[in-house]
Write an enzyme that holds these catalytic residues in place. Structure first.
Site, mmCIF file in Angstrom:
data_model
loop_
_atom_site.group_PDB
_atom_site.id
_atom_site.type_symbol
_atom_site.label_atom_id
_atom_site.label_comp_id
_atom_site.label_asym_id
_atom_site.label_seq_id
_atom_site.Cartn_x
_atom_site.Cartn_y
_atom_site.Cartn_z
ATOM 1 N N PHE A 1 -0.488 4.105 8.463
ATOM 2 C CA PHE A 1 0.225 5.029 7.535
ATOM 3 C C PHE A 1 0.739 4.643 6.428
ATOM 4 C CE2 PHE A 1 2.655 4.262 11.215
ATOM 5 C CZ PHE A 1 4.112 3.864 10.750
ATOM 6 N N TYR A 2 0.532 3.165 6.289
ATOM 7 C CA TYR A 2 1.264 2.538 5.135
ATOM 8 C C TYR A 2 -0.038 2.688 3.972
ATOM 9 C CZ TYR A 2 4.753 -0.092 7.998
ATOM 10 O OH TYR A 2 5.877 -0.296 8.661
ATOM 11 N N GLY A 3 0.362 3.922 3.347
ATOM 12 C CA GLY A 3 -0.641 4.209 2.255
ATOM 13 C C GLY A 3 -1.135 5.378 2.500
ATOM 14 N N THR B 1 0.828 -1.173 -0.048
ATOM 15 C CA THR B 1 -0.049 0.084 -0.120
ATOM 16 C C THR B 1 0.923 1.421 0.042
ATOM 17 O OG1 THR B 1 -0.151 -0.391 2.467
ATOM 18 C CG2 THR B 1 -2.044 -0.973 1.085
#
Length: 321
Positions: free
Chosen positions: A51-53, A20
């Site tokens: 917060f990955y993406g 992501t």
């Protein structure tokens, strides 16, 4: 097999970040095939981040869709989620209000398809103490919102202080053939003493030990690694010597260089004074997962000694961030 919060996990986990947080993220079909393969091959510890993406497409969104389609797999996976950043910003906010908001948002997105087995604040907020952070997370454990507490990118003293407030389920830190810090700064030693497993992120050196990055321009435009000093200019020219040594060793061994790099991390579990270490390589395709979980699992004493000699002869240049 190693255990996390009382559940067995494979010797290799799976990092969701690249799916992501990729300039050109793979399709959901490819993602789901990759996740299916990881689970089938025993990589049942999955590590993601709020917060990955983007706010509308991060790890929890991907997982919600996956477990909606595959509800029978939810209990097979031990899921760790990082969060705790200020809303809309990339800075830690360790206030109770923000930590609760982060956990609640992840649970909202997951929508009951999967529980959060471990939650960790991505970084310790310098404006709050780790005791305050862990006290809030301990209350969330008591409320049944998360199963356990993880720590990310903390030093040895912080781990000890946190563990006094509530048992720590895991400590996530960078560890690879070109990031040996935790073996030299008491983090690994402290985790071993307290019986806390280490989750080793970027165990392939952010892809360096796949052997696929021969020069800086091999890194795609917009890729985070273009900002990492280890990959830049004279630093990478120097660091390539280490990578080439590992590639040569892998060729002699009949393995992929990534398999050698992961086997080195797993082999640390056999060394006295070190904690349980679970590497979490990423990978956006089924083939990458197969490569990372199959083949050589640990190194012989002779191979480990050879790599130790290589590492001493090729000290890495450039910082991690």
């Amino acid at each position: 097999m190693p255990t996390l919060i009382g559940k067995e996990v494979g010797p290799t986990g799976y990092g969701l970040m690249r799916m992501t947080w990729n300039p050109t993220p793979p399709s959901r079909e490819v993602c789901f095939e990759t996740l299916d393969t990881a689970l089938e091959l025993g990589a049942n510890f999955w590590n993601g981040g709020e917060f990955y993406g983007t706010p509308d497409n991060h790890s929890c969104h991907l997982l919600k869709e996956y477990f909606t389609k595959n509800p029978q797999n939810a209990d097979k996976v031990v899921l760790s989620i990082k969060g705790g950043l200020a809303r809309g910003e990339f800075r830690p906010d360790g206030s109770e209000k923000n930590i609760r908001a982060s956990v609640d948002e992840c649970l909202r997105v997951l929508d009951g398809t999967k529980s959060i087995d471990i939650f960790e604040c991505a970084r310790q907020d310098p404006g709050t103490t780790v005791e305050q952070t862990v006290t809030v997370l301990a209350q969330l454990v008591k409320e049944g919102k998360i199963g356990g507490i993880g720590l990310s990118e903390v030093d040895a003293e912080t781990i000890r202080r946190a563990h006094k407030v509530h048992p720590i389920a895991a400590v996530e830190v960078e560890l690879s053939l070109w990031s040996l810090d935790i073996l030299e700064n008491d983090i690994a030693k402290t985790c071993a003493e307290l019986n806390i497993p280490v989750i080793a992120y970027s165990p392939l050196g952010r892809g360096a030990f796949t052997g696929e990055i021969a020069k800086f321009t091999d890194i795609p435009e917009g890729d985070f690694r273009r900002l990492v000093p280890k990959f830049q200019g004279e630093n990478y020219e120097h660091n390539l010597k280490l990578i080439q040594e590992i590639v040569a060793l892998a060729k002699r061994r009949g393995s992929a260089p990534a398999q050698i790099a992961l086997a080195w991390v797993r082999s640390l579990n056999n060394k006295p004074g070190l904690p349980t270490i679970i590497p979490i390589p990423g990978g956006t395709t089924k083939d990458k997962v197969i490569q990372n979980t199959q083949g050589i699992q640990t190194l012989s004493d002779e191979e480990f000694a050879e790599i130790d000699s290589i590492l001493k002869g090729h000290v890495v240049q450039g910082s991690r961030y």
